[in-house]
Structures are given as structure tokens and as C-alpha cells.
Design a protein around this motif. Structure first.
Motif, PDB file in Angstrom:
ATOM      1  N   ARG A 143      29.454  20.210  26.755  1.00 43.78           N
ATOM      2  CA  ARG A 143      30.407  21.258  26.345  1.00 43.78           C
ATOM      3  C   ARG A 143      29.927  22.603  26.870  1.00 43.78           C
ATOM      4  N   TRP A 144      30.892  23.360  27.386  1.00 40.85           N
ATOM      5  CA  TRP A 144      30.608  24.741  27.754  1.00 40.85           C
ATOM      6  C   TRP A 144      31.496  25.600  26.871  1.00 40.85           C
ATOM      7  N   HIS A 145      30.879  26.305  25.903  1.00 42.83           N
ATOM      8  CA  HIS A 145      31.644  27.066  24.908  1.00 42.83           C
ATOM      9  C   HIS A 145      32.771  26.226  24.325  1.00 42.83           C
ATOM     10  N   ASP A 146      32.450  25.030  23.848  1.00 44.74           N
ATOM     11  CA  ASP A 146      33.426  24.152  23.188  1.00 44.74           C
ATOM     12  C   ASP A 146      34.449  23.516  24.132  1.00 44.74           C
ATOM     13  N   VAL A 147      34.298  23.729  25.420  1.00 38.28           N
ATOM     14  CA  VAL A 147      35.194  23.074  26.379  1.00 38.28           C
ATOM     15  C   VAL A 147      34.491  21.818  26.892  1.00 38.28           C
ATOM     16  N   ALA A 148      35.186  20.679  26.801  1.00 38.30           N
ATOM     17  CA  ALA A 148      34.582  19.418  27.256  1.00 38.30           C
ATOM     18  C   ALA A 148      34.582  19.366  28.780  1.00 38.30           C
ATOM     19  N   CYS A 149      33.391  19.218  29.366  1.00 38.46           N
ATOM     20  CA  CYS A 149      33.239  19.159  30.818  1.00 38.46           C
ATOM     21  C   CYS A 149      32.464  17.892  31.178  1.00 38.46           C
ATOM     22  N   ARG A 150      32.579  17.504  32.432  1.00 42.07           N
ATOM     23  CA  ARG A 150      31.765  16.386  32.935  1.00 42.07           C
ATOM     24  C   ARG A 150      30.929  16.938  34.097  1.00 42.07           C
ATOM     25  N   VAL A 151      29.631  16.713  34.044  1.00 43.79           N
ATOM     26  CA  VAL A 151      28.714  17.310  35.022  1.00 43.79           C
ATOM     27  C   VAL A 151      27.950  16.192  35.732  1.00 43.79           C
ATOM     28  N   ALA A 152      27.870  16.280  37.052  1.00 42.64           N
ATOM     29  CA  ALA A 152      27.153  15.267  37.826  1.00 42.64           C
ATOM     30  C   ALA A 152      26.155  15.935  38.771  1.00 42.64           C
ATOM     31  N   GLY A 153      25.039  15.284  38.981  1.00 39.50           N
ATOM     32  CA  GLY A 153      24.021  15.806  39.893  1.00 39.50           C
ATOM     33  C   GLY A 153      24.323  15.385  41.324  1.00 39.50           C
ATOM     34  N   THR A 154      25.460  15.836  41.830  1.00 42.37           N
ATOM     35  CA  THR A 154      25.917  15.437  43.167  1.00 42.37           C
ATOM     36  C   THR A 154      26.255  16.677  43.983  1.00 42.37           C
ATOM     37  N   GLY A 155      26.543  16.476  45.265  1.00 43.47           N
ATOM     38  CA  GLY A 155      26.897  17.599  46.133  1.00 43.47           C
ATOM     39  C   GLY A 155      27.040  17.127  47.564  1.00 43.47           C
ATOM     40  N   TYR A 156      27.278  18.096  48.465  1.00 39.63           N
ATOM     41  CA  TYR A 156      27.625  17.735  49.839  1.00 39.63           C
ATOM     42  C   TYR A 156      27.037  18.771  50.797  1.00 39.63           C
ATOM     43  N   THR A 157      25.854  19.268  50.434  1.00 43.02           N
ATOM     44  CA  THR A 157      25.276  20.358  51.223  1.00 43.02           C
ATOM     45  C   THR A 157      23.874  20.028  51.725  1.00 43.02           C
ATOM     46  N   GLY A 158      23.286  18.940  51.229  1.00 45.10           N
ATOM     47  CA  GLY A 158      21.887  18.672  51.535  1.00 45.10           C
ATOM     48  C   GLY A 158      20.939  19.465  50.655  1.00 45.10           C
ATOM     49  N   GLU A 159      21.488  20.201  49.683  1.00 43.18           N
ATOM     50  CA  GLU A 159      20.650  20.959  48.748  1.00 43.18           C
ATOM     51  C   GLU A 159      20.761  20.333  47.359  1.00 43.18           C
ATOM     52  N   ASP A 183      22.015  23.090  29.656  1.00 45.30           N
ATOM     53  CA  ASP A 183      22.263  21.649  29.641  1.00 45.30           C
ATOM     54  C   ASP A 183      22.804  21.157  30.994  1.00 45.30           C
ATOM     55  N   ALA A 184      23.691  21.936  31.579  1.00 45.40           N
ATOM     56  CA  ALA A 184      24.271  21.530  32.865  1.00 45.40           C
ATOM     57  C   ALA A 184      23.209  21.579  33.961  1.00 45.40           C
ATOM     58  N   ALA A 185      22.348  22.597  33.873  1.00 43.71           N
ATOM     59  CA  ALA A 185      21.300  22.744  34.888  1.00 43.71           C
ATOM     60  C   ALA A 185      20.288  21.612  34.827  1.00 43.71           C
ATOM     61  N   ALA A 186      20.258  20.892  33.697  1.00 37.10           N
ATOM     62  CA  ALA A 186      19.274  19.827  33.510  1.00 37.10           C
ATOM     63  C   ALA A 186      19.800  18.446  33.920  1.00 37.10           C
ATOM     64  N   VAL A 187      21.043  18.388  34.407  1.00 39.94           N
ATOM     65  CA  VAL A 187      21.600  17.082  34.804  1.00 39.94           C
ATOM     66  C   VAL A 187      20.953  16.664  36.130  1.00 39.94           C
ATOM     67  N   ASN A 188      20.216  15.566  36.093  1.00 42.60           N
ATOM     68  CA  ASN A 188      19.439  15.150  37.264  1.00 42.60           C
ATOM     69  C   ASN A 188      20.315  14.583  38.374  1.00 42.60           C
ATOM     70  N   ARG A 189      19.685  14.465  39.538  1.00 39.88           N
ATOM     71  CA  ARG A 189      20.342  13.946  40.723  1.00 39.88           C
ATOM     72  C   ARG A 189      20.992  12.589  40.428  1.00 39.88           C
ATOM     73  N   PHE A 190      22.273  12.499  40.773  1.00 39.59           N
ATOM     74  CA  PHE A 190      23.082  11.286  40.614  1.00 39.59           C
ATOM     75  C   PHE A 190      23.232  10.832  39.155  1.00 39.59           C
ATOM     76  N   ASN A 191      22.949  11.747  38.201  1.00 43.91           N
ATOM     77  CA  ASN A 191      23.288  11.478  36.806  1.00 43.91           C
ATOM     78  C   ASN A 191      24.660  12.077  36.499  1.00 43.91           C
ATOM     79  N   VAL A 192      25.333  11.516  35.492  1.00 46.04           N
ATOM     80  CA  VAL A 192      26.641  12.010  35.042  1.00 46.04           C
ATOM     81  C   VAL A 192      26.566  12.194  33.538  1.00 46.04           C
ATOM     82  N   VAL A 193      26.872  13.402  33.061  1.00 46.12           N
ATOM     83  CA  VAL A 193      26.726  13.694  31.631  1.00 46.12           C
ATOM     84  C   VAL A 193      27.953  14.465  31.145  1.00 46.12           C
ATOM     85  N   ASP A 194      28.475  14.088  29.975  1.00 44.76           N
ATOM     86  CA  ASP A 194      29.543  14.864  29.345  1.00 44.76           C
ATOM     87  C   ASP A 194      28.912  15.964  28.500  1.00 44.76           C
TER      88      ASP A 194
END
Lengths: 362, 126
Positions: free
Chosen positions: A180-196, A167-178
Motif C-alpha cells: 500500500r502507498w498511502h492506503d492505495v493498493a499497488c503491486r510492486v515487482a523487482g523488474t526493469g528493462y534498463t540493465g540497472e 517497503d517498495a524499495a525493499a522488493v528484491n529482484r524478480f520478486n512481486v509484492v502487494d
């Protein structure tokens, strides 16, 4: 007072990282493989950076949108909940970039504003000053210490992350999605600072070590802030305190696209309007050197024997195997012009180029 | 960290080894580790006459630049040109492939005044 540490500090020490003060935190500069190897791993495979030193200011309430619209230069009206946006906070007096920020718009009335490590207090202060009570109540809370942030980056980042957390790997560029990773609530964004390509994960501090270990077990390589800096430089991305900061406006930095001129108002607008009318006195340029000697911040740039500017960042490009730099030059010096960099008394030939230095493979 | 017993060391983190009538020198394992990945070296000039402690070479890593000092007085008679294109040898093999230069010393006995491996180890362990 000891500097704050990442929730992953023990993991970094166990890996044998070099830990240094960075933005008021103790953070890993590199792991035993070294900055060059970590850099190359991010360009060819997948790496994970601990960027927990970035701030998170959680802005919530009915007035949150209006307050952020008035505080920052970019227009949140261009995006929707579930998206991220790069924006600037300006000094109201002279339109200096007080901070460059990514906003994760999580849901209608929840925004995670992510300043640079040392600017968190200043951003909180500005949000308080610009609050728009007529639009509804707004609460701004520094939640930095409650979470770690892991940036998984590289051409193989999604594939490798997908092995443990599809699910985390599927978060598209500049999307933000809440998520769960093993029942832990996380927030995942398609952002970064590497040019990759890649994603950034905000994970509660207590669950961060387990997620970190899972990423390493999946074959993702830990990379330190040294590699993060050479990667962002190759990508031509500005760093606050170097290409942005006191006395530097978005227009000088070539980041006019971050400014929504059609918004009714934003902090620093008057001063920025004046500069737009008058024209900028200097422009941020990308400079490619002919030597492998790393250019450095503060070195003078010459054209036809006269000083035309100064570098704000520079280093060796592991991808291009030569020196690369960013710096402010007088407006007459254009892309394609040859210049010289004064490297400790030695004049090294160089050329003004169009950033980025290194393009993401398509 | 490795500090071979047969070498002598300066407090500026250079090593020296007797090589016939000459002295071969480079930077120590401690120095290369502290610098991180070395990406550039400005080699000394062949023929340069240097006094002990003269900054006569520069090494640059991804994070910083550092001067290299002449560990003994003399004349630079050869430099390791391989380092121009392969400065990583300074990290990977500081006492071997990463040698920087050969010096014809003014006083062949000067190097005996430098630190032995135990004294150097004590210095960097401080």
C-alpha cells in the motif's frame, strides 16, 4: 480515433515532454533535458519511466497456472507465487515469438501477464485458445486501463525510492509484492528493462499522478522512452518488433534459456523442436562499431566483403560513446570477428562482442 | 524558440549569415529541437562544389538521421571540425559554436532570396 493516453499524460505535458505515438499509445519520448541526459541519469542515479503502455492481462482461477504453462515457453514451476518470470508466447505454426512477456505471479491463482503494448489482444486470444478447462476455470481480463506502471531504475533507485516508500524499495529482484502507498493498493515487482537495479510499480490510474509527483519530489528524474531504448540496447535486451517478432524464434534470438524443454508441451513446441534439430539459420549478435555514428535497423553487415546479416536495432551508446547494434548474422560469424556496417554507403568497421555492451556495476 | 533577425533561413531549416565574402551556415533552433540529441555529423567535404538544395551533410540524433541541404550554390571552403567530437554544439548553440561550414557563394546575392526571421517563424509555426 485518438490514441490512448497514460493516466500521467497531463504530468508529462506540464514537464514539457515530447509526446509521440508509441506502440499505439501517446507516450513521452523525452523531457526537456533530453535523451542523453536521461540515459546518463539512469546509469548514475535514479530515473522514473512511465510504461503504462505495457499491457496487463490478469489471469485468475484454478486453471490459470495450467493455461499459462501450456501457452508460454518458460516453466512457472521453476518459480513460486510472489516471483516474476520472463517468458515467450510462440506462433504455433512456426515458433515465431508473438510476444515476449513478464509474468508477475502475485498469488496462487493470480497472474499479471505483461505483454508489449500492441500485443495485448493477441495474448488474450492465445490464452483463450490454450485454456485448460480440465484443470479448472480460468479468466483472462485486460486490466491495462485501470492502472499506470512506473519503472524506477538506476543504481540510486532503491535509496531514493526508500525515502518516500521504504517497503517498495525493499522488493528484491524478480520478486512481486502487494503493497500500500498511502492506503492505495499497488503491486510492486523487482523488474526493469534498463540493465540497472530497480522496481516497477503498478498503481491504480487515479493515484498515479500523486505517486509520480512524490517520486519527482524525492529527486528521481523523469526519463522518456527514447532513453529507455538506448538503455535496453546497451544492456543487450531484445525489443519486440526488432529482435523478436514474425519469423524470429527464441533460438535465433539466443534466448533458448526462456524455453523449458522438459515441460510436456507448449504452444509452438513442434516447430521449435524441428529448428533445434536442424540448427538455426541465423543468430542474434551484439555489434560494437568503431565510429560514434549511430548504426540503424535495416543496415547490412559485411564480412570479407560479403553480406552476412542485417541490423535490427542500433544507436549511439551514451556510455561507450560509440555506435552499438543488435542484428542477425549467419552462424559462421562469431564473437571476436570483425565486420563492417554499411551506414548509408559508408563502411564502418565493427566487432562482434558478447552482450551486454554495458555491465551493471557490481 | 530563437530565430535571430540578422540571419536568413531556408525552408529546409538551415540558417545563413554573411561572413565577409563568404556565407556561414548551420541548422536552426527548430531543426535541432526536432532532431533531439545530436550524436553524429557527417560534415560536408571541403572543396565540394554544391548546387542550392544539394544534400551535402548528415546529422544523426538518438532517434533519426537527417540530411542537411546547401542553402546557396557555391564551394565549401571550411567546416567546423569541432562538431566531430562535440556534435552536442549543434543542440546547445546552433547559431554559434554549432556552425557547420563556410561556403564561397557563386552569387553573393543569392542569400537575400532566403526567408527572413519573421517568414521563417511563420513557416515553423504552421
Amino acid at each position: 480515433m485518438p490514441l490512448p493516453r497514460s493516466p500521467l499524460h497531463d504530468q508529462h505535458e506540464a514537464l514539457g515532454a515530447k509526446i509521440v505515438p508509441f506502440g499505439g499509445w501517446e507516450m513521452p519520448l523525452s523531457y526537456p533535458e533530453g535523451t542523453l541526459a536521461e540515459h546518463r541519469a539512469c546509469r548514475s542515479g535514479a530515473v522514473v519511466f512511465d510504461v503504462s503502455h505495457l499491457g496487463t492481462v490478469r489471469v485468475t482461477g484454478a486453471g490459470a497456472f495450467a493455461t499459462l504453462q501450456r501457452s508460454f515457453t518458460n516453466d512457472l514451476g521453476r518459480i513460486t507465487p510472489g516471483r516474476a518470470q520472463y517468458t515467450h508466447l510462440l506462433d504455433d505454426a512456426d515458433a515465431s515469438v508473438l510476444d515476449d512477456i513478464i509474468v508477475w505471479w502475485a498469488d496462487e491463482e493470480t497472474f499479471d501477464v505483461m505483454p508489449n503494448a500492441s500485443n495485448t489482444a493477441g495474448v488474450l486470444e492465445a490464452l483463450r485458445l490454450e485454456a485448460m478447462p480440465e484443470a479448472g476455470s480460468t479468466e483472462a481480463l485486460d486490466v491495462t486501463s485501470s492502472r499506470a506502471i512506473l519503472a524506477v531504475q538506476g543504481p540510486e533507485a532503491r535509496r531514493m525510492l526508500g525515502q518516500i516508500w521504504p517497503d517498495a524499495a525493499a522488493v528484491n529482484r524478480f520478486n512481486v509484492v502487494d503493497l500500500r502507498w498511502h492506503d492505495v493498493a499497488c503491486r510492486v515487482a523487482g523488474t526493469g528493462y534498463t540493465g540497472e537495479d530497480g522496481v516497477e510499480v503498478a498503481v491504480p490510474s487515479e493515484a498515479a499522478p500523486a505517486l509520480w509527483q512524490a517520486l519527482l519530489s524525492a529527486g528521481i528524474i523523469p526519463a522518456g522512452l527514447g532513453a529507455r531504448d538506448t538503455l535496453r540496447l546497451e544492456a543487450g535486451l531484445p525489443l519486440h518488433g526488432h529482435e523478436l517478432g514474425p519469423g524470429i524464434t527464441p533460438l535465433q534470438a539466443g534466448l533458448g534459456w526462456v524455453v523449458a524443454w522438459d515441460k510436456p508441451n507448449f504452444r509452438g513446441r513442434k516447430a521449435l523442436d524441428a529448428e533445434r534439430q536442424a540448427g538455426v539459420a541465423r543468430k542474434l549478435r551484439a555489434i560494437l562499431a568503431e565510429s560514434r555514428r549511430p548504426p540503424r535497423a535495416g543496415q547490412a553487415v559485411l564480412h570479407d566483403g560479403a553480406i552476412v546479416g542485417e541490423l535490427t536495432s542500433g544507436n549511439y551508446s551514451p556510455t561507450l560513446e560509440c555506435g552499438i547494434a543488435l542484428g542477425f548474422l549467419v552462424p559462421g560469424i562469431e564473437i571476436g570477428n570483425t565486420v563492417e556496417i554499411d551506414q548509408r554507403g559508408q563502411l564502418v568497421p565493427a566487432r562482434v562482442v558478447k552482450p551486454p555492451f554495458v555491465h551493471r556495476p557490481t | 524558440m530563437h530565430f535571430p533577425d540578422e540571419l536568413r533561413y531556408s525552408s529546409d531549416h538551415e540558417w545563413v549569415r554573411r561572413d565577409g565574402s563568404r556565407i556561414r551556415m548551420g541548422i536552426t533552433d527548430y531543426a535541432q529541437d526536432a532532431l533531439g540529441d545530436i550524436v553524429f555529423i557527417q560534415l560536408p567535404d571541403v572543396g565540394a562544389v554544391v548546387a542550392t538544395g544539394t544534400a551535402f551533410s548528415e546529422v544523426e540524433s538518438t532517434k533519426s538521421v537527417s540530411d542537411v541541404y546547401a542553402p546557396v550554390a557555391g564551394t565549401v571552403v571550411a567546416v567546423n571540425e569541432k562538431l566531430i567530437d562535440e556534435p552536442q554544439c549543434l543542440n546547445e548553440d546552433p547559431y554559434g559554436e554549432g556552425w557547420i561550414c563556410l561556403i564561397e557563394p557563386q552569387d553573393a546575392d543569392e542569400m537575400t532570396g532566403l526567408l527572413d526571421s519573421d517568414a521563417y517563424r511563420a513557416l515553423v509555426d504552421e
